[in-house]
Design a protein around this motif. Structure first.
Motif, PDB file in Angstrom:
ATOM      1  N   PHE A 111       0.866  -1.171   0.000  1.00  0.00           N
ATOM      2  CA  PHE A 111       0.000   0.000   0.000  1.00  0.00           C
ATOM      3  C   PHE A 111       0.905   1.223   0.000  1.00  0.00           C
ATOM      4  N   ARG A 112       0.347   2.367  -0.324  1.00  0.00           N
ATOM      5  CA  ARG A 112       1.122   3.598  -0.241  1.00  0.00           C
ATOM      6  C   ARG A 112       0.239   4.721   0.279  1.00  0.00           C
ATOM      7  N   GLN A 113       0.899   5.683   0.893  1.00  0.00           N
ATOM      8  CA  GLN A 113       0.169   6.827   1.443  1.00  0.00           C
ATOM      9  C   GLN A 113       0.956   8.099   1.175  1.00  0.00           C
ATOM     10  N   ALA A 114       0.373   8.957   0.369  1.00  0.00           N
ATOM     11  CA  ALA A 114       0.962  10.256   0.075  1.00  0.00           C
ATOM     12  C   ALA A 114       0.496  11.255   1.135  1.00  0.00           C
ATOM     13  N   PRO A 115       1.238  12.327   1.332  1.00  0.00           N
ATOM     14  CA  PRO A 115       0.850  13.325   2.333  1.00  0.00           C
ATOM     15  C   PRO A 115      -0.569  13.839   2.102  1.00  0.00           C
ATOM     16  N   GLY A 116      -1.373  13.805   3.148  1.00  0.00           N
ATOM     17  CA  GLY A 116      -2.723  14.321   3.073  1.00  0.00           C
ATOM     18  C   GLY A 116      -3.722  13.414   2.379  1.00  0.00           C
ATOM     19  N   LYS A 117      -3.285  12.218   2.026  1.00  0.00           N
ATOM     20  CA  LYS A 117      -4.173  11.293   1.309  1.00  0.00           C
ATOM     21  C   LYS A 117      -4.371  10.006   2.102  1.00  0.00           C
ATOM     22  N   GLU A 118      -5.409   9.278   1.709  1.00  0.00           N
ATOM     23  CA  GLU A 118      -5.662   7.995   2.322  1.00  0.00           C
ATOM     24  C   GLU A 118      -4.628   6.959   1.851  1.00  0.00           C
ATOM     25  N   ARG A 119      -4.413   5.965   2.676  1.00  0.00           N
ATOM     26  CA  ARG A 119      -3.540   4.863   2.272  1.00  0.00           C
ATOM     27  C   ARG A 119      -4.270   4.072   1.196  1.00  0.00           C
ATOM     28  N   GLU A 120      -3.568   3.796   0.095  1.00  0.00           N
ATOM     29  CA  GLU A 120      -4.220   3.115  -1.015  1.00  0.00           C
ATOM     30  C   GLU A 120      -3.485   1.832  -1.379  1.00  0.00           C
ATOM     31  N   TYR A 121      -4.259   0.904  -1.864  1.00  0.00           N
ATOM     32  CA  TYR A 121      -3.737  -0.387  -2.311  1.00  0.00           C
ATOM     33  C   TYR A 121      -2.935  -0.201  -3.593  1.00  0.00           C
ATOM     34  N   VAL A 122      -1.823  -0.931  -3.696  1.00  0.00           N
ATOM     35  CA  VAL A 122      -0.965  -0.848  -4.869  1.00  0.00           C
ATOM     36  C   VAL A 122      -0.909  -2.185  -5.605  1.00  0.00           C
ATOM     37  N   ALA A 123      -0.523  -3.233  -4.887  1.00  0.00           N
ATOM     38  CA  ALA A 123      -0.351  -4.544  -5.517  1.00  0.00           C
ATOM     39  C   ALA A 123      -0.310  -5.610  -4.442  1.00  0.00           C
ATOM     40  N   ALA A 124      -0.586  -6.842  -4.858  1.00  0.00           N
ATOM     41  CA  ALA A 124      -0.574  -7.957  -3.915  1.00  0.00           C
ATOM     42  C   ALA A 124      -0.102  -9.215  -4.607  1.00  0.00           C
ATOM     43  N   ILE A 125       0.353 -10.162  -3.794  1.00  0.00           N
ATOM     44  CA  ILE A 125       0.806 -11.446  -4.317  1.00  0.00           C
ATOM     45  C   ILE A 125       0.371 -12.549  -3.372  1.00  0.00           C
ATOM     46  N   ARG A 126      -0.175 -13.603  -3.941  1.00  0.00           N
ATOM     47  CA  ARG A 126      -0.545 -14.752  -3.132  1.00  0.00           C
ATOM     48  C   ARG A 126       0.715 -15.573  -2.908  1.00  0.00           C
ATOM     49  N   GLY A 160       1.650 -18.609  -1.917  1.00  0.00           N
ATOM     50  CA  GLY A 160       1.888 -19.954  -2.414  1.00  0.00           C
ATOM     51  C   GLY A 160       1.955 -20.018  -3.935  1.00  0.00           C
ATOM     52  N   SER A 161       0.965 -19.484  -4.610  1.00  0.00           N
ATOM     53  CA  SER A 161       0.872 -19.603  -6.059  1.00  0.00           C
ATOM     54  C   SER A 161       1.701 -18.559  -6.795  1.00  0.00           C
ATOM     55  N   GLY A 162       1.946 -17.430  -6.133  1.00  0.00           N
ATOM     56  CA  GLY A 162       2.637 -16.339  -6.810  1.00  0.00           C
ATOM     57  C   GLY A 162       1.722 -15.504  -7.679  1.00  0.00           C
ATOM     58  N   ASN A 163       0.428 -15.770  -7.645  1.00  0.00           N
ATOM     59  CA  ASN A 163      -0.511 -14.953  -8.413  1.00  0.00           C
ATOM     60  C   ASN A 163      -0.423 -13.496  -7.951  1.00  0.00           C
ATOM     61  N   THR A 164      -0.466 -12.594  -8.913  1.00  0.00           N
ATOM     62  CA  THR A 164      -0.302 -11.169  -8.600  1.00  0.00           C
ATOM     63  C   THR A 164      -1.529 -10.366  -8.988  1.00  0.00           C
ATOM     64  N   TYR A 165      -1.707  -9.270  -8.294  1.00  0.00           N
ATOM     65  CA  TYR A 165      -2.868  -8.407  -8.487  1.00  0.00           C
ATOM     66  C   TYR A 165      -2.386  -6.963  -8.367  1.00  0.00           C
ATOM     67  N   TYR A 166      -2.853  -6.112  -9.279  1.00  0.00           N
ATOM     68  CA  TYR A 166      -2.378  -4.734  -9.303  1.00  0.00           C
ATOM     69  C   TYR A 166      -3.529  -3.740  -9.327  1.00  0.00           C
ATOM     70  N   ALA A 167      -3.297  -2.588  -8.716  1.00  0.00           N
ATOM     71  CA  ALA A 167      -4.206  -1.461  -8.898  1.00  0.00           C
ATOM     72  C   ALA A 167      -4.056  -0.958 -10.328  1.00  0.00           C
ATOM     73  N   ASP A 168      -5.127  -0.483 -10.897  1.00  0.00           N
ATOM     74  CA  ASP A 168      -5.079  -0.026 -12.290  1.00  0.00           C
ATOM     75  C   ASP A 168      -4.039   1.077 -12.491  1.00  0.00           C
ATOM     76  N   SER A 169      -3.842   1.874 -11.468  1.00  0.00           N
ATOM     77  CA  SER A 169      -2.956   3.032 -11.606  1.00  0.00           C
ATOM     78  C   SER A 169      -1.484   2.658 -11.750  1.00  0.00           C
ATOM     79  N   VAL A 170      -1.144   1.405 -11.427  1.00  0.00           N
ATOM     80  CA  VAL A 170       0.269   1.024 -11.474  1.00  0.00           C
ATOM     81  C   VAL A 170       0.551  -0.118 -12.451  1.00  0.00           C
ATOM     82  N   LYS A 171      -0.477  -0.636 -13.077  1.00  0.00           N
ATOM     83  CA  LYS A 171      -0.278  -1.747 -14.014  1.00  0.00           C
ATOM     84  C   LYS A 171       0.679  -1.339 -15.121  1.00  0.00           C
ATOM     85  N   GLY A 172       1.599  -2.220 -15.403  1.00  0.00           N
ATOM     86  CA  GLY A 172       2.561  -1.971 -16.467  1.00  0.00           C
ATOM     87  C   GLY A 172       3.834  -1.282 -15.996  1.00  0.00           C
TER      88      GLY A 172
END
Length: 125
Positions: A39-54, A56-68
């Motif tokens: 997750f990340r939190q910029a000054p004055g902003k809410e903490r937001e989800y960025v990316a995750a990984i399971r 065991g499987s290594g499956n990954t998940y990304y917020a649209d804003s950081v994909k690519g």
């Protein structure tokens, strides 16, 4: 589980950075069903989800804003998770936190029970 984030710093826009999150083996075990996230939190902003990984499987998940541009990975044998950040933008500047959820994948902050202390990423334009 105790988590320790590191790797932040000052980078020029367009540059790259790799963040690390180490889980202390003495503090608990990461199970294959667990999900670790950034997750990340910029000054004055809410903490937001960025990316995750399971874990065991290594499956990954990304917020649209950081994909690519962001790549999450893990070295399960080392209990370490990484976040490779490429093509940094000024809006990527924030404190980056790693977190662990025993409940599975989620973008919701409250679903993550364990948190690292955060590492600061500053982007110069």
């Amino acid at each position: 589980v105790q988590l320790q984030a590191s790797g932040g710093g000052l980078v020029q826009a367009g540059g790259s950075l790799r963040l690390s999150c180490a889980a202390s083996p003495a503090s608990g075990r990461i199970f294959s069903s667990h999900v670790m996230a950034w997750f990340r939190q910029a000054p004055g902003k809410e903490r937001e989800y960025v990316a995750a990984i399971r874990w065991g499987s290594g499956n990954t998940y990304y917020a649209d804003s950081v994909k690519g541009r962001f790549t999450i990975s893990r070295a399960s044998g080392e209990n370490t998770m990484y976040l490779q950040i490429d093509s940094l933008k000024p809006e990527d500047a924030a404190v980056y936190f790693c977190a662990l959820s025993p409940k599975g994948w989620s973008t919701v902050r409250s679903d993550y029970d364990y948190w690292g202390q955060g590492t600061l990423v500053t982007v110069s334009s």
